[in-house]
Motif scaffolding. Sequence first.
Motif, PDB file in Angstrom:
ATOM      1  N   VAL A   1       0.791  -1.211  -0.136  1.00 33.61           N
ATOM      2  CA  VAL A   1       0.015  -0.006   0.000  1.00 33.61           C
ATOM      3  C   VAL A   1       0.717   1.097  -0.217  1.00 33.61           C
ATOM      4  O   VAL A   1       0.470   2.297  -0.643  1.00 33.61           O
ATOM      5  N   VAL A   2       2.033   1.429   0.581  1.00 31.95           N
ATOM      6  CA  VAL A   2       3.081   2.314   0.739  1.00 31.95           C
ATOM      7  C   VAL A   2       3.746   2.590  -0.450  1.00 31.95           C
ATOM      8  O   VAL A   2       3.799   3.727  -1.106  1.00 31.95           O
ATOM      9  N   GLU A   3       3.981   1.402  -1.237  1.00 33.49           N
ATOM     10  CA  GLU A   3       4.689   1.465  -2.350  1.00 33.49           C
ATOM     11  C   GLU A   3       3.413   1.969  -3.547  1.00 33.49           C
ATOM     12  O   GLU A   3       4.084   2.780  -4.247  1.00 33.49           O
ATOM     13  N   GLN A   4       2.487   1.672  -3.366  1.00 30.53           N
ATOM     14  CA  GLN A   4       1.539   2.423  -4.514  1.00 30.53           C
ATOM     15  C   GLN A   4       1.169   3.939  -4.225  1.00 30.53           C
ATOM     16  O   GLN A   4       1.111   4.441  -5.123  1.00 30.53           O
ATOM     17  N   ALA A   5       1.302   4.281  -3.019  1.00 25.53           N
ATOM     18  CA  ALA A   5       1.269   5.544  -2.545  1.00 25.53           C
ATOM     19  C   ALA A   5       2.443   6.214  -3.065  1.00 25.53           C
ATOM     20  O   ALA A   5       2.194   7.523  -3.654  1.00 25.53           O
ATOM     21  N   LEU A   6       3.646   5.823  -3.130  1.00 25.53           N
ATOM     22  CA  LEU A   6       4.740   6.320  -3.345  1.00 25.53           C
ATOM     23  C   LEU A   6       4.821   6.576  -4.966  1.00 25.53           C
ATOM     24  O   LEU A   6       5.218   7.634  -5.646  1.00 25.53           O
ATOM     25  N   ARG A   7       4.329   5.612  -5.568  1.00 26.89           N
ATOM     26  CA  ARG A   7       4.061   5.600  -7.108  1.00 26.89           C
ATOM     27  C   ARG A   7       3.214   6.816  -7.545  1.00 26.89           C
ATOM     28  O   ARG A   7       3.312   7.306  -8.552  1.00 26.89           O
TER      29      ARG A   7
ATOM     30  N   LYS B   1       3.152   9.498  -5.839  1.00 26.46           N
ATOM     31  CA  LYS B   1       3.842  10.657  -5.639  1.00 26.46           C
ATOM     32  C   LYS B   1       4.895  10.938  -6.562  1.00 26.46           C
ATOM     33  O   LYS B   1       5.234  12.103  -6.784  1.00 26.46           O
ATOM     34  N   PHE B   2       5.462   9.834  -7.080  1.00 23.05           N
ATOM     35  CA  PHE B   2       6.599  10.033  -8.191  1.00 23.05           C
ATOM     36  C   PHE B   2       6.211   8.995  -9.303  1.00 23.05           C
ATOM     37  O   PHE B   2       6.649   7.933  -9.510  1.00 23.05           O
TER      38      PHE B   2
END
Length: 161
Positions: A148-154, A156-157
Amino acid sequence: MAIAVCSGSFDPVTNGHLDIIERSAKIFDKVIVAVLQNSQKTSLFSVEERVELLKAATSSLANVEIDSFGGLLVEYMQKKQAKVIVRGLRSAADFEYEQPIAAVNRKMAEEIETFFLMTNPAYAYLSSSIIKEMAKYGAKLDGLVPSVVEQALRGKFPPAR
């Protein structure tokens, strides 16, 4: 009932953070993961986003509560009737940073103890700053952050075109 607080910026939460949270949840009756609201610090994720990411990442831990706070940690803990601060240590440098803070917290509130947990060696190099830098350049984050954090980071970037 032993209530512990694991506080930090969690910008974003990493698998190293989760390791400390999960291990704390096995030791204490209740663990409150408290996201620090720090207006002095520029964060990638808002406090609300960080709270939601932590809720998703810890949803399987029945005795973990996610919250946010501003001001002094000991005052927040007194409000929550918590007696233990949990801090993860990756290195001696972390201990040198954390030890005087623990001493000041103890001076302000003798009833509150600081509990240091050594980070799992698999995550000793991991920090939120490193994760953000990796995400910025599109590096793989497998095994470093919850999905879920990886998806959120993607989000943002986004990848360069």
